[in-house]
Design a protein around this motif. Structure first.
Motif, PDB file in Angstrom:
ATOM      1  N   THR A 342       0.875  -1.166  -0.139  1.00 45.69           N
ATOM      2  CA  THR A 342      -0.063   0.019   0.120  1.00 45.69           C
ATOM      3  C   THR A 342       0.966   1.107  -0.229  1.00 45.69           C
ATOM      4  N   LEU A 343       0.317   2.185  -0.805  1.00 42.82           N
ATOM      5  CA  LEU A 343       1.263   3.621  -0.730  1.00 42.82           C
ATOM      6  C   LEU A 343       0.252   4.591  -0.222  1.00 42.82           C
ATOM      7  N   TYR A 344       0.795   5.399   1.006  1.00 43.96           N
ATOM      8  CA  TYR A 344      -0.019   6.502   1.474  1.00 43.96           C
ATOM      9  C   TYR A 344       0.649   7.793   1.089  1.00 43.96           C
ATOM     10  N   MET A 345      -0.146   8.717   1.368  1.00 47.14           N
ATOM     11  CA  MET A 345       0.374  10.192   1.077  1.00 47.14           C
ATOM     12  C   MET A 345       0.173  10.910   2.206  1.00 47.14           C
ATOM     13  N   LEU A 346       0.867  11.656   2.687  1.00 52.41           N
ATOM     14  CA  LEU A 346       0.657  12.443   3.769  1.00 52.41           C
ATOM     15  C   LEU A 346       0.816  14.093   3.156  1.00 52.41           C
ATOM     16  N   GLN A 347      -0.288  14.577   3.109  1.00 52.03           N
ATOM     17  CA  GLN A 347      -0.213  16.071   2.509  1.00 52.03           C
ATOM     18  C   GLN A 347      -0.278  17.121   3.721  1.00 52.03           C
ATOM     19  N   GLU A 348       0.700  17.968   3.741  1.00 50.70           N
ATOM     20  CA  GLU A 348       0.777  18.823   4.840  1.00 50.70           C
ATOM     21  C   GLU A 348      -0.353  19.959   4.641  1.00 50.70           C
ATOM     22  N   LYS A 349      -0.934  20.342   5.739  1.00 50.90           N
ATOM     23  CA  LYS A 349      -1.942  21.276   5.788  1.00 50.90           C
ATOM     24  C   LYS A 349      -1.335  22.819   5.626  1.00 50.90           C
ATOM     25  N   ASP A 350      -2.108  23.732   4.864  1.00 51.84           N
ATOM     26  CA  ASP A 350      -1.636  24.933   4.708  1.00 51.84           C
ATOM     27  C   ASP A 350      -1.367  25.758   5.967  1.00 51.84           C
ATOM     28  N   THR A 351      -0.477  26.825   5.892  1.00 51.02           N
ATOM     29  CA  THR A 351      -0.144  27.440   6.898  1.00 51.02           C
ATOM     30  C   THR A 351      -1.534  27.994   7.704  1.00 51.02           C
ATOM     31  N   GLN A 352      -2.351  28.706   7.094  1.00 48.65           N
ATOM     32  CA  GLN A 352      -3.334  29.178   7.642  1.00 48.65           C
ATOM     33  C   GLN A 352      -4.322  28.193   8.566  1.00 48.65           C
ATOM     34  N   THR A 353      -4.338  26.862   7.960  1.00 47.86           N
ATOM     35  CA  THR A 353      -5.123  26.106   8.831  1.00 47.86           C
ATOM     36  C   THR A 353      -4.405  25.648  10.026  1.00 47.86           C
ATOM     37  N   LYS A 354      -3.109  25.449   9.831  1.00 44.14           N
ATOM     38  CA  LYS A 354      -2.539  25.199  11.011  1.00 44.14           C
ATOM     39  C   LYS A 354      -2.516  26.195  12.136  1.00 44.14           C
ATOM     40  N   LEU A 355      -2.615  27.397  11.683  1.00 45.11           N
ATOM     41  CA  LEU A 355      -2.559  28.631  12.457  1.00 45.11           C
ATOM     42  C   LEU A 355      -3.973  28.526  13.217  1.00 45.11           C
ATOM     43  N   GLU A 356      -4.940  28.282  12.515  1.00 46.43           N
ATOM     44  CA  GLU A 356      -6.294  28.176  12.931  1.00 46.43           C
ATOM     45  C   GLU A 356      -6.602  27.129  14.186  1.00 46.43           C
ATOM     46  N   MET A 357      -5.787  26.022  13.789  1.00 42.91           N
ATOM     47  CA  MET A 357      -5.627  24.993  14.767  1.00 42.91           C
ATOM     48  C   MET A 357      -5.188  25.617  16.148  1.00 42.91           C
ATOM     49  N   LEU A 358      -4.008  25.962  16.113  1.00 49.27           N
ATOM     50  CA  LEU A 358      -3.430  26.760  17.165  1.00 49.27           C
ATOM     51  C   LEU A 358      -4.373  27.702  17.883  1.00 49.27           C
ATOM     52  N   PHE A 359      -4.818  28.567  17.177  1.00 55.88           N
ATOM     53  CA  PHE A 359      -5.675  29.617  17.743  1.00 55.88           C
ATOM     54  C   PHE A 359      -6.743  29.066  18.534  1.00 55.88           C
ATOM     55  N   LYS A 360      -7.569  28.033  17.941  1.00 59.72           N
ATOM     56  CA  LYS A 360      -8.387  27.393  18.751  1.00 59.72           C
ATOM     57  C   LYS A 360      -8.201  26.814  20.221  1.00 59.72           C
ATOM     58  N   LYS A 361      -6.921  26.456  20.190  1.00 62.32           N
ATOM     59  CA  LYS A 361      -6.329  26.048  21.633  1.00 62.32           C
ATOM     60  C   LYS A 361      -5.523  27.095  22.287  1.00 62.32           C
ATOM     61  N   ASN A 362      -5.779  28.205  21.882  1.00 60.31           N
ATOM     62  CA  ASN A 362      -4.887  29.579  22.086  1.00 60.31           C
ATOM     63  C   ASN A 362      -3.418  29.506  22.555  1.00 60.31           C
ATOM     64  N   LEU A 363      -3.128  28.848  21.688  1.00 62.52           N
ATOM     65  CA  LEU A 363      -1.281  28.461  21.396  1.00 62.52           C
ATOM     66  C   LEU A 363      -0.819  29.665  20.680  1.00 62.52           C
ATOM     67  N   PHE A 364      -0.826  30.783  21.193  1.00 63.54           N
ATOM     68  CA  PHE A 364      -0.633  32.025  20.434  1.00 63.54           C
ATOM     69  C   PHE A 364       1.199  31.999  20.012  1.00 63.54           C
ATOM     70  N   VAL A 365       1.695  31.597  21.424  1.00 62.65           N
ATOM     71  CA  VAL A 365       3.210  31.829  21.241  1.00 62.65           C
ATOM     72  C   VAL A 365       3.595  30.605  20.024  1.00 62.65           C
ATOM     73  N   MET A 366       2.968  29.375  20.076  1.00 59.93           N
ATOM     74  CA  MET A 366       3.652  28.468  19.215  1.00 59.93           C
ATOM     75  C   MET A 366       2.911  28.856  17.728  1.00 59.93           C
ATOM     76  N   ALA A 367       2.068  29.516  17.496  1.00 61.68           N
ATOM     77  CA  ALA A 367       1.526  29.968  16.402  1.00 61.68           C
ATOM     78  C   ALA A 367       2.546  31.051  15.798  1.00 61.68           C
ATOM     79  N   ILE A 368       3.131  31.804  16.823  1.00 61.54           N
ATOM     80  CA  ILE A 368       3.929  32.996  16.176  1.00 61.54           C
ATOM     81  C   ILE A 368       5.129  32.251  15.794  1.00 61.54           C
ATOM     82  N   ASN A 369       5.658  31.332  16.573  1.00 61.33           N
ATOM     83  CA  ASN A 369       6.859  30.707  16.113  1.00 61.33           C
ATOM     84  C   ASN A 369       6.620  29.854  14.798  1.00 61.33           C
TER      85      ASN A 369
END
Length: 925
Positions: A342-369
């Motif tokens: 079997t062949l699997y593909m791992l597609q990285e989410k775009d930056t904005q999606t990753k930032l929104e995930m961090l915002f929901k968890k209030n991880l702003f310092v990590m979002a900035i970095n």
């Protein structure tokens, strides 16, 4: 050491099973028996995603899998392929395999851009055995510059190929490393011109410097890693060598060990791609060193794929897979190959999606970095800072919130932040934000006003002074607004300091004079300014300074109007092209006549060619003093000013008349040649002797003065016989008035008897009698001359007998041929031809005749100027004098001018023509 368990876990990758487009959406099936694989060159013209080598049934083929999931292959070896290495910067593939049974590995270099019978071109083949010892290849690495290739073996040796690896002729092979422990990892590192080779075994980590001839070696650590558990970071991470042990992951520089991370688990595979560290692990303990190459696992064994972000200290993805063969990176994704095909593909989410995930968890310092590591633009970073600030503000952490808002300066509208902190309790936070806004030179006038008001409300003088007395060369606020606010708040000393520092001269002087009443300091400040600014400020503030510090102000004005230079404590030195105009500063002395006098006297002493207004004003001051004191010295000074010829005549005359300065008035009348005014002045003051004296002094220039004097004395009822007699004597001597007019003038004086004019009339009649006698004598003379001329004319009209015996030119006896003229002159013909300009004119009489002819022609031309005559007659005040002038020129006489006919010649044959011409000339003369 960073603890792995403390790192947060996220799902920043989407897992997807690769589908086969040709099988109606079924999972794509990899062939069985994959021995080695690699990826790269995703930007070549071929649409390759990665390269795969399959060892199905030991057929020695290399397969290519394209992005469209199309498989193609070629026969690379007769038996099998064991290792592949695809270069990233060149379309070169290096493989290791076997063409015959036994331990005899061969290295082949393939140029994928060139074809040989439909297969890639093999540019080089050479055996991989170190020396003559048969041993298996464990790992392979190739430098991107194609000048180095390293092959590791299970017996612990490393063979280095140096030179062009694609050709046998331009490269050489040598044994670089010997040991007893199998080689598990190789990696080249290029830093500038220095090339390093990292070598990992089960027990050690070492580094060779290949750019030095002796290839020096440094041992970096005493524990190594398993096969395929090492990698090299990209240049953004300083190209560090990663070694993944069972307890920790270590990073190495060429000369030392770097940081390590406590990632537990038995490591099976290590990769690095674009800032991510990929580890394949399982929970079983590490196998023995003798089994370093063993890959036997149970059919149901689970492998854990974990993707770490070492910079931002979080786990980007973690998931379990069934028996992973390898993980490849291409086309922006990771591809996971498992043993179940079997062949699997791992597609990285775009930056904005990753930032929104961090915002929901209030991880702003990590979002900035994360945003910084992803090179997010300033607008994106600013939005993160804003959200982080809003989060802290809601939590009540106003100090932390303001720090985040400060980082949004330049992107976020300042009013958004200012409105949140307008509460008096938050004024110190607002002050911090406004300070930062000014430091970045993004504050407007309102921001400056607000900041200064914050300082004043906080009564924080130290901060206020720090703000305005900053040593920075660049000003981060509107200085003029700051001065206004400080002045309004009563911080006059601060406002003065700011105005002086930033050379706002007008504000400095306004505060010193209107608020601090420090007139002497204001005057000192003006004296330090450049000429143009000092001049303009003295015109603006001169009156108030003259009122309070008159002496110092006068001294400064003297400097400005002569040779001004700023005071020595000024850093600004002017080269003065022109001094100020002292006339423009006269209004400054409106209430200070003493200082004005001193100023004006100084100016005419230093510069005798000062403007006329200076002299006029000084004259007025001296006349005022003379009117009050009648001081002879002041009188002399005023007269000296008038004689200097620098005053304006009309103004000076008015001033002298206003102050009844007799000497000045008479001087100016005489200077202006107003002689009648001088006599009228004496007449008004009944100074009879002065009247006669004025007539004697100026009568030659204006003869009418005597007539006016006679009329003046004739109207006087007093006994002025002596003055009348003196005036009549002068009139008689110079014949200035007709006797009848004299008698009529004196008839108005009741005191003037006949005896007053008796002598005048007798003398006049005697002279008239003598004149009549003289005129009668001239009449007789003119009659006689006229009769004589008529006789001559009559003789010319009759026959002329020529009795001349000598030539009038050479004075020799006449000989034929000869020429005779009616004027009585005779010439030899050859003398006449030699000396005469024209044979029709007598050479002797020609000059006089021409003068007469020219006069007649001139009068004739003037007679024709009718338009000119009428224009003169129309414009003249005395038309009779114009007519008399034209009569005198003979304009109205009818004159007939007789000249020689054209072509006339002298001689006996032209006697009549010559007679006519000469008789006309004689008649005219």
């Amino acid at each position: 050491m960073a603890a792995f368990l403390q790192w947060r876990r996220f799902v920043f990758f989407d897992k997807e099973t690769v589908k086969d487009p040709s099988e109606n959406g079924k999972n794509f099936q990899l062939p069985v028996g994959i021995a080695a694989c690699d990826s790269g060159r995703g930007h070549i013209p071929y649409d390759y995603v990665f390269f795969d080598s399959y060892n199905a049934h030991m057929d020695g083929q290399i397969w290519f899998l394209t992005r469209s999931l199309q498989l193609s292959s070629f026969q690379a070896y007769k038996l099998r392929v064991t290792h592949l290495y695809q270069l990233k910067q060149h379309n070169i593939l290096v493989s290791v395999g076997q063409d015959e049974p036994g331990i005899n590995p061969l290295v082949k270099v393939w140029n994928l851009d060139k074809k040989d019978s439909g297969s890639p071109l093999c540019t080089r083949i050479f055996p991989a055995i170190p020396g003559n010892k048969p041993t298996e290849v464990s790992c392979l690495s190739v430098h991107e510059n194609l000048n180095f290739m390293a092959i590791g073996f299970t017996d612990g040796s490393v063979v280095l190929t140096k030179g062009d690896i694609t050709r046998d002729r331009h490269s050489k092979t040598l044994s670089l490393h010997e040991g007893n422990c199998p080689i598990t990892g190789l990696a080249f590192r290029q830093a500038g011109k220095v090339t390093h080779l990292f070598v990992a075994t089960l027990e050690k980590v070492q580094c060779y410097t290949l750019s030095v001839k002796e290839y020096p070696r440094i041992e970096l650590d005493t524990h190594g890693c398993a096969l395929r558990c090492s990698a090299l970071t990209d240049p953004s991470q300083d190209s560090q060598f990663i070694v993944a042990g069972d307890d920790c992951v270590y990073l190495y520089q060429p000369d030392e060990r770097g940081p390590c991370f406590a990632f537990d688990g038995h490591k099976l595979l290590t990769h690095w791609h674009r800032g991510y560290l990929l580890l394949i692990t399982h929970n079983n303990k590490s196998p023995s060193k003798s089994e370093f190459g063993s890959r036997q696992t149970s059919p149901t064994e689970k492998h854990i794929l974990t993707i770490y972000d070492l910079d931002n200290k979080f786990i980007a993805y973690s998931a379990a897979f069934d028996d992973v063969i390898d993980v490849l990176a291409e086309w922006g994704s990771f591809y996971v190959l498992t043993r179940d095909r079997t062949l699997y593909m791992l597609q990285e989410k775009d930056t904005q999606t990753k930032l929104e995930m961090l915002f929901k968890k209030n991880l702003f310092v990590m979002a900035i970095n994360l945003a910084k590591s992803q090179h997010l633009d300033n607008d994106g970073l600013s939005e993160i800072f804003r959200q982080y600030g809003d989060h802290l503000y809601v939590k009540g952490d106003h100090d932390g919130a303001i720090q985040q808002y400060i980082r949004t300066i330049g992107k976020l509208e300042p009013s958004y932040v200012i409105r949140k902190f307008l509460d008096a309790q938050r004024i110190h936070n607002l002050t911090a934000y406004l300070q930062a806004l000014h430091r970045q030179s993004l504050a407007n006038a309102d921001h400056t006003t607000l900041l200064l008001n914050c300082y004043t409300k906080l009564k924080d003088s130290s901060k206020l002074e720090e703000f305005i007395k900053s040593n920075e060369s660049e000003v981060h606020f509107d200085v003029e607004i700051a001065i206004k606010v400080l002045r309004q708040a009563g911080y006059h000393s601060h406002a003065v300091f700011l105005a002086e520092k930033h050379m706002h001269h007008e504000w400095y002087l306004k505060i010193q004079l209107e608020d601090l009443k420090n007139y002497q300091e204001a005057l000192r400040y003006i004296g330090r300014l450049p000429f143009d600014q000092a001049e303009s400020n003295m015109k603006r503030y001169g009156k108030i300074l003259m009122h309070h510090v008159p002496e110092s102000s006068t001294i400064l004005l003297k400097r400005l109007c002569t040779d001004y230079q700023p005071n020595k404590d000024s850093t600004d030195r002017d080269s003065l092209d022109r001094p100020a105009n002292p006339e423009e500063f006269i209004p400054v002395f409106a209430n200070n006549p003493r200082e004005l006098r001193a100023f004006l006297e100084h100016m005419i002493e230093v510069d005798p060619f000062s403007p006329e207004g200076v002299y006029d004003t000084l004259l007025e001051l001296r006349l005022q003093d003379w009117a009050h004191e009648q001081d002879p010295g002041v009188k002399h000074a005023a007269l000296s000013l008038l004689r200097s010829d620098h005053t304006v005549f009309d103004k000076a005359l008015v001033l002298c008349q206003m102050h009844n300065f007799k000497e000045g008035v008479l001087y100016l009348y005489e200077k202006g040649k107003l002689y009648q005014q001088i006599m009228h002045y004496h007449m008004q003051n009944e100074e009879y002797g002065k009247v006669v004296e004025a007539c004697k002094r100026y009568g030659d220039s204006e003869v009418c003065l005597w007539e006016q004097a006679l009329g003046y004395f004739a109207r006087k009822e007093e006994n002025c016989k002596a003055y009348i007699s003196e005036v009549l004597q002068h009139i008689d001597e110079n014949n200035l008035m007709p006797p009848l007019l004299v008698v009529q003038t004196l008839a108005h004086n009741s005191t003037a008897s006949l005896s007053v004019i008796k002598d005048y009339l007798i003398n006049k009649l005697e002279r008239e009698t003598q004149q009549i006698e003289e005129d009668e004598r001239k009449i007789r003379q003119y009659r006689e001359e006229t009769a004589h001329l008529r006789t001559e004319i009559q003789e010319l009209k009759t026959a002329k007998i020529f009795q001349k015996t000598k030539c009038s030119m050479c004075n020799s006896p006449l000989e034929l041929p000869s020429v005779h003229f009616l004027c009585g002159h005779s010439f030899h013909q050859h003398c006449l031809e030699s000396f005469a300009e024209s044979e029709a004119e007598c050479p002797t009489c020609t000059p006089e005749n021409r003068k007469v002819m020219d006069m007649l022609r001139a009068q004739d031309q003037k007679r024709d100027l009718h338009d000119h005559f009428h224009r003169q007659l129309k414009c003249s005040n005395d038309g009779f004098s114009v007519i008399a002038d034209y009569f005198g020129r003979g304009v109205f006489n009818k004159l007939t001018l007789i000249t020689d006919p054209p072509g006339g010649k002298s001689g006996a044959g032209n006697l009549e023509a010559e007679f006519t011409l000469n008789s006309a000339a004689i008649g005219t003369l």
